[in-house]
Scaffold this motif. Sequence first.
Motif, PDB file in Angstrom:
ATOM      1  N   ASN A  73      36.724  41.120  39.923  1.00 20.63           N
ATOM      2  CA  ASN A  73      37.724  40.706  38.936  1.00 20.63           C
ATOM      3  C   ASN A  73      39.055  40.362  39.582  1.00 20.63           C
ATOM      4  OD1 ASN A  73      36.017  41.107  36.678  1.00 20.63           O
ATOM      5  ND2 ASN A  73      36.428  43.302  36.730  1.00 20.63           N
ATOM      6  N   ASP A 131      37.926  44.999  43.888  1.00 28.23           N
ATOM      7  CA  ASP A 131      36.985  45.761  43.086  1.00 28.23           C
ATOM      8  C   ASP A 131      35.567  45.227  43.241  1.00 28.23           C
ATOM      9  OD1 ASP A 131      36.464  44.164  40.084  1.00 28.23           O
ATOM     10  OD2 ASP A 131      37.959  43.424  41.519  1.00 28.23           O
ATOM     11  N   ARG A 132      34.586  46.051  42.891  1.00 31.69           N
ATOM     12  CA  ARG A 132      33.188  45.690  43.082  1.00 31.69           C
ATOM     13  C   ARG A 132      32.768  44.503  42.229  1.00 31.69           C
ATOM     14  NH1 ARG A 132      28.727  48.886  45.011  1.00 31.69           N
ATOM     15  NH2 ARG A 132      30.200  50.591  45.318  1.00 31.69           N
ATOM     16  N   GLN A 133      33.350  44.357  41.054  1.00 35.40           N
ATOM     17  CA  GLN A 133      32.962  43.279  40.142  1.00 35.40           C
ATOM     18  C   GLN A 133      33.612  41.951  40.487  1.00 35.40           C
ATOM     19  OE1 GLN A 133      34.195  46.300  39.059  1.00 35.40           O
ATOM     20  NE2 GLN A 133      32.154  47.156  38.684  1.00 35.40           N
ATOM     21  N   GLU A 182      25.380  34.552  39.285  1.00 33.66           N
ATOM     22  CA  GLU A 182      26.518  35.405  39.021  1.00 33.66           C
ATOM     23  C   GLU A 182      27.111  35.951  40.321  1.00 33.66           C
ATOM     24  OE1 GLU A 182      25.264  37.100  34.587  1.00 33.66           O
ATOM     25  OE2 GLU A 182      25.422  38.471  36.281  1.00 33.66           O
ATOM     26  N   TYR A 183      28.328  36.366  40.234  1.00 33.20           N
ATOM     27  CA  TYR A 183      29.007  37.004  41.359  1.00 33.20           C
ATOM     28  C   TYR A 183      28.300  38.310  41.694  1.00 33.20           C
ATOM     29  CZ  TYR A 183      32.805  39.256  43.959  1.00 33.20           C
ATOM     30  OH  TYR A 183      33.556  39.886  44.919  1.00 33.20           O
ATOM     31  N   GLU A 184      28.173  38.611  42.997  1.00 31.57           N
ATOM     32  CA  GLU A 184      27.632  39.895  43.420  1.00 31.57           C
ATOM     33  C   GLU A 184      28.433  40.411  44.610  1.00 31.57           C
ATOM     34  OE1 GLU A 184      23.527  39.452  44.626  1.00 31.57           O
ATOM     35  OE2 GLU A 184      24.009  37.988  46.187  1.00 31.57           O
ATOM     36  N   TRP A 185      28.634  41.725  44.626  1.00 37.21           N
ATOM     37  CA  TRP A 185      29.305  42.282  45.789  1.00 37.21           C
ATOM     38  C   TRP A 185      28.289  42.395  46.914  1.00 37.21           C
ATOM     39  CZ3 TRP A 185      28.328  46.839  48.467  1.00 37.21           C
ATOM     40  CH2 TRP A 185      27.336  47.641  47.930  1.00 37.21           C
TER      41      TRP A 185
END
Length: 114
Positions: free
Chosen positions: A102, A98-100, A43-46
């Motif tokens: 998006n 944004d952190r997520q 998954e995507y991670e910041w």
Amino acid sequence: VQLQASGGGSVQPGGSLRLSCAVSGLPFRGHIMYWGRQAPGKEYEWVARISPGGGNTEYLDVVEGRFTVSRDNSKNMLYLQMDNLKHEDTAVYYCAEDRQGNTRGQGTLVTVSS
């Protein structure tokens, strides 16, 4: 909004890369900005956050001390200096609003391989 990351490539473990992100279409100097990544099958991670003025930064714990985020508000540019790279840093890296992630733009691939 356009977020164009660049500077990725292939590097050996322990090496360094500097990523850049050209930002347009938003009031850059007033925005918190993020770098994030997505590794194959994950998954995507910041990984890093920087305040609008650049004086406050925050990092994912696994990159703390190795990555440095910075920005040039006069040029609408965001940067990520990555040192002592590890195999597990292999991913597509994005800059985002944004952190997520998006609102992330086009990413740049970083491959760490011996």
